[in-house]
Design a protein around this motif. Structure first.
Motif, PDB file in Angstrom:
ATOM      1  N   PRO A 122       0.806  -1.216   0.000  1.00 27.27           N
ATOM      2  CA  PRO A 122       0.000   0.000   0.000  1.00 27.27           C
ATOM      3  C   PRO A 122       0.843   1.271   0.000  1.00 27.27           C
ATOM      4  CG  PRO A 122       0.138  -0.855   2.216  1.00 27.27           C
ATOM      5  CD  PRO A 122       0.879  -1.825   1.320  1.00 27.27           C
ATOM      6  N   GLU A 123       0.252   2.314  -0.549  1.00 26.70           N
ATOM      7  CA  GLU A 123       0.792   3.659  -0.398  1.00 26.70           C
ATOM      8  C   GLU A 123       0.371   4.125   0.996  1.00 26.70           C
ATOM      9  OE1 GLU A 123       2.475   5.542  -2.841  1.00 26.70           O
ATOM     10  OE2 GLU A 123       2.539   3.685  -3.993  1.00 26.70           O
ATOM     11  N   LYS A 124       1.048   5.124   1.535  1.00 24.80           N
ATOM     12  CA  LYS A 124       0.690   5.602   2.873  1.00 24.80           C
ATOM     13  C   LYS A 124      -0.767   6.036   2.964  1.00 24.80           C
ATOM     14  CE  LYS A 124       5.228   6.860   4.489  1.00 24.80           C
ATOM     15  NZ  LYS A 124       6.073   7.843   5.104  1.00 24.80           N
ATOM     16  N   SER A 125      -1.280   6.599   1.896  1.00 26.45           N
ATOM     17  CA  SER A 125      -2.669   7.064   1.912  1.00 26.45           C
ATOM     18  C   SER A 125      -3.664   5.902   1.981  1.00 26.45           C
ATOM     19  CB  SER A 125      -2.946   7.914   0.670  1.00 26.45           C
ATOM     20  OG  SER A 125      -2.770   7.142  -0.497  1.00 26.45           O
ATOM     21  N   GLN A 126      -3.252   4.698   1.618  1.00 24.43           N
ATOM     22  CA  GLN A 126      -4.147   3.548   1.602  1.00 24.43           C
ATOM     23  C   GLN A 126      -4.105   2.752   2.903  1.00 24.43           C
ATOM     24  OE1 GLN A 126      -2.268   1.843  -1.864  1.00 24.43           O
ATOM     25  NE2 GLN A 126      -4.067   2.301  -3.119  1.00 24.43           N
ATOM     26  N   LEU A 127      -3.137   3.020   3.768  1.00 23.03           N
ATOM     27  CA  LEU A 127      -2.982   2.231   4.984  1.00 23.03           C
ATOM     28  C   LEU A 127      -4.181   2.348   5.916  1.00 23.03           C
ATOM     29  CD1 LEU A 127       0.776   2.617   5.908  1.00 23.03           C
ATOM     30  CD2 LEU A 127      -0.438   0.512   5.427  1.00 23.03           C
ATOM     31  N   GLU A 128      -4.743   3.538   6.031  1.00 29.43           N
ATOM     32  CA  GLU A 128      -5.856   3.740   6.966  1.00 29.43           C
ATOM     33  C   GLU A 128      -7.028   2.836   6.623  1.00 29.43           C
ATOM     34  OE1 GLU A 128      -8.901   7.282   8.183  1.00 29.43           O
ATOM     35  OE2 GLU A 128      -6.823   7.839   7.776  1.00 29.43           O
ATOM     36  N   GLN A 129      -7.361   2.736   5.352  1.00 31.92           N
ATOM     37  CA  GLN A 129      -8.480   1.891   4.944  1.00 31.92           C
ATOM     38  C   GLN A 129      -8.179   0.417   5.204  1.00 31.92           C
ATOM     39  OE1 GLN A 129      -8.898   3.134   0.890  1.00 31.92           O
ATOM     40  NE2 GLN A 129     -10.528   4.586   1.392  1.00 31.92           N
ATOM     41  N   LEU A 130      -6.931  -0.001   4.982  1.00 29.77           N
ATOM     42  CA  LEU A 130      -6.585  -1.402   5.228  1.00 29.77           C
ATOM     43  C   LEU A 130      -6.560  -1.709   6.726  1.00 29.77           C
ATOM     44  CD1 LEU A 130      -3.855  -1.999   2.519  1.00 29.77           C
ATOM     45  CD2 LEU A 130      -6.132  -3.006   2.613  1.00 29.77           C
ATOM     46  N   ARG A 164     -14.933  -4.105   0.340  1.00 32.24           N
ATOM     47  CA  ARG A 164     -15.707  -4.528   1.516  1.00 32.24           C
ATOM     48  C   ARG A 164     -17.038  -3.792   1.481  1.00 32.24           C
ATOM     49  NH1 ARG A 164     -13.165  -2.955   6.918  1.00 32.24           N
ATOM     50  NH2 ARG A 164     -13.784  -0.938   6.111  1.00 32.24           N
ATOM     51  N   ASP A 165     -18.113  -4.512   1.622  1.00 28.19           N
ATOM     52  CA  ASP A 165     -19.466  -3.934   1.609  1.00 28.19           C
ATOM     53  C   ASP A 165     -19.711  -3.083   0.370  1.00 28.19           C
ATOM     54  OD1 ASP A 165     -19.936  -5.110   4.097  1.00 28.19           O
ATOM     55  OD2 ASP A 165     -19.152  -3.361   5.171  1.00 28.19           O
ATOM     56  N   GLY A 166     -19.219  -3.530  -0.776  1.00 29.31           N
ATOM     57  CA  GLY A 166     -19.446  -2.825  -2.030  1.00 29.31           C
ATOM     58  C   GLY A 166     -18.577  -1.596  -2.233  1.00 29.31           C
ATOM     59  N   LYS A 167     -17.655  -1.323  -1.295  1.00 29.47           N
ATOM     60  CA  LYS A 167     -16.769  -0.160  -1.424  1.00 29.47           C
ATOM     61  C   LYS A 167     -15.327  -0.628  -1.586  1.00 29.47           C
ATOM     62  CE  LYS A 167     -19.601   2.855   1.428  1.00 29.47           C
ATOM     63  NZ  LYS A 167     -19.650   3.644   2.654  1.00 29.47           N
ATOM     64  N   VAL A 168     -14.621  -0.018  -2.517  1.00 33.40           N
ATOM     65  CA  VAL A 168     -13.218  -0.353  -2.739  1.00 33.40           C
ATOM     66  C   VAL A 168     -12.405   0.224  -1.577  1.00 33.40           C
ATOM     67  CG1 VAL A 168     -11.230  -0.054  -4.254  1.00 33.40           C
ATOM     68  CG2 VAL A 168     -13.503  -0.351  -5.239  1.00 33.40           C
ATOM     69  N   ILE A 169     -11.675  -0.648  -0.864  1.00 31.96           N
ATOM     70  CA  ILE A 169     -10.829  -0.142   0.226  1.00 31.96           C
ATOM     71  C   ILE A 169      -9.343  -0.199  -0.132  1.00 31.96           C
ATOM     72  CG2 ILE A 169     -12.508  -0.670   2.026  1.00 31.96           C
ATOM     73  CD1 ILE A 169     -10.773  -3.093   2.771  1.00 31.96           C
ATOM     74  N   PHE A 170      -9.017  -0.916  -1.200  1.00 33.77           N
ATOM     75  CA  PHE A 170      -7.618  -0.951  -1.644  1.00 33.77           C
ATOM     76  C   PHE A 170      -7.575  -1.272  -3.123  1.00 33.77           C
ATOM     77  CE2 PHE A 170      -3.741  -3.313  -2.666  1.00 33.77           C
ATOM     78  CZ  PHE A 170      -2.788  -2.387  -2.307  1.00 33.77           C
ATOM     79  N   GLN A 171      -6.753  -0.514  -3.836  1.00 40.21           N
ATOM     80  CA  GLN A 171      -6.458  -0.826  -5.217  1.00 40.21           C
ATOM     81  C   GLN A 171      -4.991  -0.491  -5.431  1.00 40.21           C
ATOM     82  OE1 GLN A 171      -9.231   0.699  -8.043  1.00 40.21           O
ATOM     83  NE2 GLN A 171      -8.407  -0.573  -9.670  1.00 40.21           N
TER      84      GLN A 171
END
Length: 179
Positions: A122-130, A164-171
């Protein structure tokens, strides 16, 4: 008049020198040999050499062991989904990887009644969602790559897309400059 001629000749010499120097630099870079690709016979020979090393012997024993066979059976279960880059339903079983792992950030997930390591880059911006993932969360995973290592009792899925729940949390963000 002589001063103008000398100035023009001096200018011509400087410009010629710059053009020649630039040409010499371009020739040097093109003289680098292209990486030599191995033929199939050379690859087989290299593989035989490696299999004779202690690491190769250890790997061969692991592949034939029950643990190795289990890992390869798990890989076979999801190979089509990975090859086709299709959705795989998973349930998060653990938020930490096996002890001693060096895979970076990842979670343990159950896909088709088997446990897998799902690793992310992940990029730093994606860590929170993961980090918002919890045990027993149902997620959808897509991946282009699955691997294995004798160190782990589970196949390693590289998570490239998680929903998760129809929302992209990581790409996965493509790397700059190529692969």
């Amino acid at each position: 008049m002589k001063k103008i001629i000398y100035a023009l000749i001096l200018l011509l010499v400087v410009v010629s020198g710059l053009v020649f120097a630039n040409r010499a630099v371009n020739n040097e870079t093109s003289k680098k040999p292209a990486p030599k690709l191995l033929t199939a016979a050379e690859k087989d020979a290299e593989m035989k050499k490696w299999k004779a090393t202690p690491e190769g012997i250890k790997y061969t024993k692991w592949v034939a062991s029950p643990a190795g066979e289990k890992v390869f059976a798990c890989i076979a279960k999801i190979r089509k989904n990975v090859d086709d880059y299709t959705n795989m339903e998973a349930v998060v079983t653990s938020l930490s990887l096996p002890p001693g792992s060096r895979l970076g950030f990842g979670v343990m997930a159950r896909i088709n009644d088997e446990d897998y390591i799902v690793r992310f880059e992940p990029e730093k911006s994606q860590l929170e969602q993961l980090h918002s993932l919890k045990v027993n969360d149902k997620i959808i995973i897509r991946s282009h790559y699955i691997s294995h290592a004798p160190k782990y009792s589970y196949p390693i899925v590289s998570g490239e897309y998680v929903e998760r729940d129809g929302k992209v949390i990581f790409q996965r963000v493509p790397r700059k400059g190529g692969c």
